[in-house]
Scaffold this active site. Sequence first.
Site, mmCIF file in Angstrom:
data_model
loop_
_atom_site.group_PDB
_atom_site.id
_atom_site.type_symbol
_atom_site.label_atom_id
_atom_site.label_comp_id
_atom_site.label_asym_id
_atom_site.label_seq_id
_atom_site.Cartn_x
_atom_site.Cartn_y
_atom_site.Cartn_z
ATOM 1 N N THR A 25 0.825 -1.282 -0.115
ATOM 2 C CA THR A 25 -0.069 0.054 -0.016
ATOM 3 C C THR A 25 0.800 1.159 0.098
ATOM 4 O O THR A 25 1.903 1.396 0.700
ATOM 5 C CB THR A 25 -1.130 0.001 1.154
ATOM 6 O OG1 THR A 25 -1.878 -0.992 1.227
ATOM 7 C CG2 THR A 25 -1.760 1.185 1.450
ATOM 8 N N GLY A 26 0.372 2.197 -0.742
ATOM 9 C CA GLY A 26 1.115 3.602 -0.493
ATOM 10 C C GLY A 26 1.632 3.941 -2.078
ATOM 11 O O GLY A 26 1.134 3.383 -3.067
ATOM 12 N N SER A 27 2.107 5.178 -2.114
ATOM 13 C CA SER A 27 2.433 5.783 -3.360
ATOM 14 C C SER A 27 3.334 5.185 -4.426
ATOM 15 O O SER A 27 3.326 5.029 -5.436
ATOM 16 C CB SER A 27 2.714 7.230 -3.267
ATOM 17 O OG SER A 27 4.227 7.246 -2.523
ATOM 18 N N THR A 28 4.191 4.100 -3.682
ATOM 19 C CA THR A 28 5.328 3.567 -4.535
ATOM 20 C C THR A 28 4.854 2.267 -4.848
ATOM 21 O O THR A 28 5.025 1.867 -6.020
ATOM 22 C CB THR A 28 6.584 3.344 -3.525
ATOM 23 O OG1 THR A 28 7.059 4.649 -3.027
ATOM 24 C CG2 THR A 28 7.572 2.806 -4.467
ATOM 25 N N ASP A 63 6.136 -3.903 -1.310
ATOM 26 C CA ASP A 63 5.743 -3.049 -0.465
ATOM 27 C C ASP A 63 6.787 -1.923 -0.511
ATOM 28 O O ASP A 63 7.868 -1.840 -0.524
ATOM 29 C CB ASP A 63 5.318 -3.484 0.952
ATOM 30 C CG ASP A 63 3.994 -2.422 1.480
ATOM 31 O OD1 ASP A 63 3.832 -1.586 0.883
ATOM 32 O OD2 ASP A 63 3.365 -3.162 2.521
ATOM 33 N N ALA A 71 8.089 1.709 2.089
ATOM 34 C CA ALA A 71 8.465 1.903 3.367
ATOM 35 C C ALA A 71 8.596 3.313 3.908
ATOM 36 O O ALA A 71 8.757 4.275 2.807
ATOM 37 C CB ALA A 71 9.740 1.170 3.897
ATOM 38 N N GLY A 123 3.930 2.378 7.817
ATOM 39 C CA GLY A 123 2.566 2.669 8.319
ATOM 40 C C GLY A 123 1.892 3.898 8.081
ATOM 41 O O GLY A 123 0.891 4.271 8.701
ATOM 42 N N GLU A 170 -0.375 -5.344 6.125
ATOM 43 C CA GLU A 170 0.930 -5.406 5.387
ATOM 44 C C GLU A 170 1.905 -6.154 6.298
ATOM 45 O O GLU A 170 2.490 -7.115 5.524
ATOM 46 C CB GLU A 170 1.693 -3.916 5.487
ATOM 47 C CG GLU A 170 0.980 -2.849 4.438
ATOM 48 C CD GLU A 170 1.528 -1.651 4.399
ATOM 49 O OE1 GLU A 170 1.476 -0.991 3.634
ATOM 50 O OE2 GLU A 170 1.958 -0.933 5.465
ATOM 51 N N LYS A 204 14.112 7.625 1.770
ATOM 52 C CA LYS A 204 13.680 6.547 2.668
ATOM 53 C C LYS A 204 14.740 5.839 3.308
ATOM 54 O O LYS A 204 14.726 5.425 4.484
ATOM 55 C CB LYS A 204 12.716 5.309 2.242
ATOM 56 C CG LYS A 204 11.458 6.103 1.466
ATOM 57 C CD LYS A 204 10.651 6.903 2.272
ATOM 58 C CE LYS A 204 9.468 7.298 1.563
ATOM 59 N NZ LYS A 204 8.508 6.410 1.116
HETATM 60 C C1 5RP Z 1 1.287 2.186 3.986
HETATM 61 C C2 5RP Z 1 2.840 1.953 4.198
HETATM 62 C C3 5RP Z 1 3.585 2.458 2.976
HETATM 63 O O1 5RP Z 1 4.150 1.346 2.399
HETATM 64 C C4 5RP Z 1 4.694 3.405 3.274
HETATM 65 O O2 5RP Z 1 3.750 4.557 4.344
HETATM 66 C C5 5RP Z 1 5.300 4.082 2.222
HETATM 67 O O3 5RP Z 1 4.526 4.833 1.385
HETATM 68 P P1 5RP Z 1 5.030 5.849 0.136
HETATM 69 O O4 5RP Z 1 5.428 4.590 -0.906
HETATM 70 O O5 5RP Z 1 3.738 6.434 -0.253
HETATM 71 O O6 5RP Z 1 5.853 6.732 0.440
HETATM 72 O O7 5RP Z 1 3.620 1.392 5.195
HETATM 73 O O8 5RP Z 1 0.864 1.592 5.258
#
Ligand code: 5RP
Length: 235
Positions: free
Chosen positions: A30-33, A85, A87, A99, A107, A125
């Site tokens: 989940t998330g933009s990546t 996923d 992070a 999170g 997740e 990150k």
């Molecule tokens: C969601 C997460 C996401 O993987 C984490 O926040 C990274 O998100 P993004 O890719 O948008 O920076 O843990 O619960």
Amino acid sequence: MRQVSDNLKREAARMALSQVEPGMRLGLGTGSTAWHFVDLLGEKVAQGFECICVPTSERTAEQARGLGIPLSDLDQLDYLDITVDGADEIDPRLNLIKGAGGALLREKIVAAASNKMIVIADVSKVVEQLGRFPLPVEVNEFGFGATMRALKGVLLAHSAEGEATLRHAADGQPYRTDGGHLIVDACFGRISTPEALSRDLLDIPGVVQHGLFLNMCKTAYVATPDGVRTMQRGD
Ligand code: 5RP
């Protein structure tokens, strides 16, 4: 700037996709990546690629369904081959904070059911030590006051530099996870003993789960302006 970061995320996602073989069982983060990974996987599925996937949030499930990616769950599938996923922080041992998107419980369940967890991220990150990013802690609503007091005690015991605060949604209401729980963001500044912190948090009865992912991630594809770097955890 945002476009640059988005391109990096897509490159990291592309690397993860190169590890996926036909017929695999996949966890979708989940998330933009992770969004980019699901999008690229959708393109492959449209060309006839076969896989079966377990999403880590309702958001990801909706995206995957829209792309025609076949979905299942961990009742039907007894294990997954790979989970991909994002992070919020990645340390040199490939321990993570996750999170920010509020999906940490699903997740972690999905990653734990997978033979391999691959993290995809842009270089922002990567940190020397976890903790600058607020650690999300998923808590049950019942007894919230007691849980909050216990959490503050854990922050004190681990020399936190900041506070623990209840997360709110854009409408001003407390943020709710897909499981209906609340999220408290705990600002440690630096987390020197993540294993001990994990135990202390899970010892609080109202804590459902926290966003420290320790010894779970085997490979991280980290996109930099000079290309995608592979980080590998030695076992
Ligand atoms: C969601 C997460 C996401 O993987 C984490 O926040 C990274 O998100 P993004 O890719 O948008 O920076 O843990 O619960």
